[in-house]
Design a protein around this motif. Sequence first.
Motif, PDB file in Angstrom:
ATOM      1  N   PRO A   1      -6.099   9.067   6.751  1.00  0.00           N
ATOM      2  CA  PRO A   1      -5.176   8.588   8.191  1.00  0.00           C
ATOM      3  C   PRO A   1      -5.398   8.023   9.725  1.00  0.00           C
ATOM      4  O   PRO A   1      -6.584   7.383  10.020  1.00  0.00           O
ATOM      5  CB  PRO A   1      -4.703  10.276   8.437  1.00  0.00           C
TER       6      PRO A   1
ATOM      7  N   PHE B   1       0.861  -1.147   0.081  1.00  0.00           N
ATOM      8  CA  PHE B   1      -0.329   0.262   0.061  1.00  0.00           C
ATOM      9  C   PHE B   1       1.215   1.557   0.243  1.00  0.00           C
ATOM     10  O   PHE B   1       1.943   1.631   1.164  1.00  0.00           O
ATOM     11  CB  PHE B   1      -1.224  -0.050   1.332  1.00  0.00           C
TER      12      PHE B   1
ATOM     13  N   CYS C   1       4.416   6.293   8.654  1.00  0.00           N
ATOM     14  CA  CYS C   1       3.639   6.639   7.479  1.00  0.00           C
ATOM     15  C   CYS C   1       4.011   8.261   6.424  1.00  0.00           C
ATOM     16  O   CYS C   1       4.993   9.047   7.324  1.00  0.00           O
ATOM     17  CB  CYS C   1       2.277   6.927   8.350  1.00  0.00           C
ATOM     18  N   ALA C   2       3.692   7.920   5.733  1.00  0.00           N
ATOM     19  CA  ALA C   2       4.322   9.481   4.662  1.00  0.00           C
ATOM     20  C   ALA C   2       4.008  10.146   5.055  1.00  0.00           C
ATOM     21  O   ALA C   2       4.577  11.441   4.815  1.00  0.00           O
ATOM     22  CB  ALA C   2       3.116   9.101   3.505  1.00  0.00           C
ATOM     23  N   GLU C   3       2.672  10.790   5.902  1.00  0.00           N
ATOM     24  CA  GLU C   3       2.246  12.094   6.215  1.00  0.00           C
ATOM     25  C   GLU C   3       2.966  12.839   7.505  1.00  0.00           C
ATOM     26  O   GLU C   3       3.191  13.741   7.508  1.00  0.00           O
ATOM     27  CB  GLU C   3       0.765  12.524   6.669  1.00  0.00           C
TER      28      GLU C   3
ATOM     29  N   GLU D   1       8.410   1.415   4.966  1.00  0.00           N
ATOM     30  CA  GLU D   1       7.604   0.094   6.330  1.00  0.00           C
ATOM     31  C   GLU D   1       8.957  -0.876   6.814  1.00  0.00           C
ATOM     32  O   GLU D   1      10.178  -0.193   6.894  1.00  0.00           O
ATOM     33  CB  GLU D   1       7.104  -1.474   5.832  1.00  0.00           C
TER      34      GLU D   1
ATOM     35  N   THR E   1       6.814   0.672  11.393  1.00  0.00           N
ATOM     36  CA  THR E   1       6.428   1.784   9.888  1.00  0.00           C
ATOM     37  C   THR E   1       6.381   3.269  10.469  1.00  0.00           C
ATOM     38  O   THR E   1       5.218   3.581  11.597  1.00  0.00           O
ATOM     39  CB  THR E   1       5.004   1.157   9.202  1.00  0.00           C
TER      40      THR E   1
ATOM     41  N   ASN F   1       5.049   6.807   2.496  1.00  0.00           N
ATOM     42  CA  ASN F   1       5.542   5.119   4.209  1.00  0.00           C
ATOM     43  C   ASN F   1       6.789   4.376   3.515  1.00  0.00           C
ATOM     44  O   ASN F   1       7.424   3.589   2.947  1.00  0.00           O
ATOM     45  CB  ASN F   1       4.122   4.613   3.530  1.00  0.00           C
TER      46      ASN F   1
HETATM   47  N1  THU Z   1       0.096   4.635   4.963  1.00  0.00           N
HETATM   48  C1  THU Z   1       0.445   5.712   5.277  1.00  0.00           C
HETATM   49  O1  THU Z   1       1.128   6.067   4.769  1.00  0.00           O
HETATM   50  N2  THU Z   1      -0.560   6.730   5.590  1.00  0.00           N
HETATM   51  C2  THU Z   1      -1.821   6.353   5.463  1.00  0.00           C
HETATM   52  O2  THU Z   1      -2.937   7.916   5.931  1.00  0.00           O
HETATM   53  C3  THU Z   1      -2.394   5.235   6.119  1.00  0.00           C
HETATM   54  C4  THU Z   1      -1.743   4.233   5.786  1.00  0.00           C
HETATM   55  C5  THU Z   1       1.168   3.788   5.699  1.00  0.00           C
HETATM   56  C6  THU Z   1       1.069   2.627   6.939  1.00  0.00           C
HETATM   57  C7  THU Z   1       1.578   1.856   5.606  1.00  0.00           C
HETATM   58  O3  THU Z   1       3.178   1.168   5.418  1.00  0.00           O
HETATM   59  C8  THU Z   1       0.623   1.406   5.206  1.00  0.00           C
HETATM   60  O4  THU Z   1       0.454   2.380   4.637  1.00  0.00           O
HETATM   61  C9  THU Z   1      -0.580   0.023   5.026  1.00  0.00           C
HETATM   62  O5  THU Z   1      -1.034   0.777   6.531  1.00  0.00           O
END
Ligand code: THU
Length: 132
Positions: free
Chosen positions: A88, A25, A54-56, A45, A52, A43
Amino acid sequence: MEKYRDIIEKAYEVQKNAYAPYSNFFVGACVKTKDNKYFLGANVENASYGLTNCAERNAIFQAYSMGYRKKDIESICIVGSGKNLITPCGACRQVMVELLEKDTPIVLVTGDKIKITNIEELLPFSFTDESL
Ligand code: THU
């Protein structure tokens, strides 16, 4: 959404750098500051999953690392793969309630789906410094 075209394009660009071998994802995020700087995140992982990032969060932390603060941030865009509109996770909402203004536009994009929201809407009745 002409107004947000720049941050949407940049979020898509950095989404290509997502390291997501476990979920497959892919997420990209772009923070735009009021002085027209862009901070990007994808993101990243880990085999231990819980580490992990997340991108934001990566994008917001980059902006803060360069000295910007919530009052300096104009908007943020988050783009995701998948078929439903990205939204998010809880951890990122808690980070955003502290590091963004209540009404900073948060632009969520997946394919042709788009929603403009803010952290007050995404995390009502939140725990903040005012709760301490
Ligand atoms: N993820 C994000 O980076 N931002 C989001 O807003 C939702 C989820 C990432 C975390 C993980 O690497 C992957 O998406 C699946 O959850």
